[in-house]
Design a protein around this motif. Structure first.
Motif, mmCIF file in Angstrom:
data_model
loop_
_atom_site.group_PDB
_atom_site.id
_atom_site.type_symbol
_atom_site.label_atom_id
_atom_site.label_comp_id
_atom_site.label_asym_id
_atom_site.label_seq_id
_atom_site.Cartn_x
_atom_site.Cartn_y
_atom_site.Cartn_z
ATOM 1 N N ALA A 277 6.486 -18.392 -7.238
ATOM 2 C CA ALA A 277 5.537 -18.197 -8.392
ATOM 3 C C ALA A 277 5.387 -16.754 -8.787
ATOM 4 N N ALA A 278 5.707 -15.747 -8.136
ATOM 5 C CA ALA A 278 5.719 -14.379 -8.628
ATOM 6 C C ALA A 278 7.105 -14.146 -9.247
ATOM 7 N N GLY B 259 8.436 -5.977 -9.397
ATOM 8 C CA GLY B 259 8.025 -4.719 -10.230
ATOM 9 C C GLY B 259 6.927 -5.042 -11.274
ATOM 10 N N GLN B 260 6.238 -6.329 -11.282
ATOM 11 C CA GLN B 260 5.173 -6.656 -11.760
ATOM 12 C C GLN B 260 3.848 -5.660 -11.385
ATOM 13 N N ALA C 167 -4.277 -4.554 -2.842
ATOM 14 C CA ALA C 167 -4.064 -3.661 -4.244
ATOM 15 C C ALA C 167 -3.297 -4.592 -5.152
ATOM 16 N N CYS C 168 -2.211 -5.368 -4.378
ATOM 17 C CA CYS C 168 -1.520 -6.036 -5.427
ATOM 18 C C CYS C 168 -1.994 -7.230 -6.311
ATOM 19 N N MET C 169 -2.959 -8.024 -5.245
ATOM 20 C CA MET C 169 -3.636 -8.960 -5.966
ATOM 21 C C MET C 169 -4.647 -8.445 -7.060
ATOM 22 N N ALA C 170 -5.373 -7.225 -6.605
ATOM 23 C CA ALA C 170 -6.211 -6.996 -7.555
ATOM 24 C C ALA C 170 -5.736 -6.404 -8.707
ATOM 25 N N HIS C 171 -4.379 -5.778 -8.657
ATOM 26 C CA HIS C 171 -3.906 -5.308 -9.864
ATOM 27 C C HIS C 171 -3.347 -6.421 -10.791
ATOM 28 N N GLY D 64 -3.950 -9.439 -15.675
ATOM 29 C CA GLY D 64 -4.005 -10.864 -16.090
ATOM 30 C C GLY D 64 -2.471 -11.362 -16.034
ATOM 31 N N LEU D 65 -1.967 -10.993 -14.776
ATOM 32 C CA LEU D 65 -0.630 -11.394 -14.460
ATOM 33 C C LEU D 65 -0.581 -12.930 -14.128
#
Length: 337
Positions: free
Chosen positions: A44-45, A161-162, A321-325, A330-331
């Motif tokens: 999904a990523a 790199g997102q 941190a990745c999920m919060a970013h 709005g990824l």
């Protein structure tokens, strides 16, 4: 093509602590299911290929069967799955060899299914490749408990790199132990015990404990680091560690969960701060050294032993941190076509 490595230890959580305590044993099909959920998050990523360590425990059979079933049903898309071409010895060397091979072919990250010991082996062999741990071992102080789907999403966001590296990657300490000319590392703790043998490797009898060195110790932890967590906590991000001296006759007694369902009493003789780079010596002249809960080396009066805390020794994927970013940026928002 963005690649992520997965090292799933099929025999984690099967040491002697499972016999003498109340630790569970994660079935092989559940381990395969964890990998499947991880792969769903990675896909999904945007991760296109997953490179996996081969093993003879049965994870591969269950995983490939599940992927074929999901493909027939059209329920999910997964990254391309590829197994490393390497011998299987059913020893920790498999994890080390797989980590070296994955690093050599340029994986963006390595996900480790196992406990503290498995993660230690991988971190010691993967060089600068960041890791993410999934708890499937007996003692899981280093890998944090989290749904594998979320770990897969976060690792995928970092790998593609997102999420930028300064957000996605977290620096970690480790303990560097030198025994004469030999060097070993520990991610969480180094225990010094009076026993002069390795034996069953995993340690659980606290009567012979004399020193405990930790990179971090949290009050909610399980295992040796829980001793530090309950008498003088130190966080993962703190620049220091702890050196705890232990004695059964010490007036200060502590109850600590040293394995699942196993709570023991220990005498705390003293607690000292471990500053980065400073050498600490064991308080006894001879005994054995346990790294992240497993005895590895013995030493005698003629050996030179020292323990040092090394800051920023390796990087892990910071899942929160990745999920919060991703949420803030709005990824995960998809507009209708």
């Amino acid at each position: 093509m963005v690649k992520v490595g997965i090292i799933a230890n099929p025999i984690s959580a099967r040491d002697i602590r499972r016999v003498i305590s109340h630790a569970g044993n994660l079935p092989i099909n559940d381990r395969a299911n964890i990998v499947l959920r991880m792969m769903a998050g990675l896909a999904a990523a945007g991760v296109q290929e997953v490179v996996v360590m081969p093993e003879n425990g049965g994870i591969r059979f269950h995983l490939e069967r599940s992927i074929r079933r999901e493909a027939r049903l059209g329920h999910a898309n997964f990254p391309q799955l590829r197994y490393l071409d390497m011998p299987v010895t059913a020893t920790p060397e498999d994890s080390a060899r797989a980590a070296r091979m994955m690093a050599a072919e340029g994986v963006a990250a390595i996900v480790v299914l196992g406990g503290d010991g498995t993660n230690r082996v991988v971190v010691g062999a993967c060089g600068k490749v960041p890791v993410a741990g999934v708890s499937t071992g007996t003692n899981n102080a280093f890998p944090e408990l989290r749904e594998p789907t979320i770990t897969g999403l976060a690792v995928g966001l970092a790998a593609t790199g997102q999420v930028p590296p300064d957000v996605a990657l977290r620096p970690n300490k480790w303990l560097e132990v030198t025994l004469n000319d030999r060097r070993e590392i520990a991610l969480v703790d180094v225990a010094v015990v009076e026993d002069r043998f390795v034996g069953a490797r995993a340690i659980w009898k606290t009567a012979g404990f004399r020193d405990l060195f930790v990179t971090f110790g949290l009050p909610q932890a399980i295992g040796m680091s829980a001793i530090a967590g309950l008498c003088d906590p130190v966080d993962r991000a703190a620049p220091e560690g702890r050196h705890i001296r232990l004695s059964p006759d010490a007036p200060r007694q502590l109850l600590a969960p040293i394995a699942p369902g196993l709570i023991d009493r220990l005498g705390i003789a003293g607690v000292a701060r471990m500053a980065p780079g400073r050498a600490h010596a064991p308080s006894i002249p001879a005994g054995s050294l346990a790294f992240d809960g497993e005895r590895e080396l013995t030493f005698t009066e003629s050996d030179q032993v020292s323990v040092r805390l090394v800051p920023d020794a390796f990087r892990t994927i910071d899942v929160p941190a990745c999920m919060a970013h991703a949420a803030a940026a709005g990824l995960f928002i998809r507009n209708p076509d």
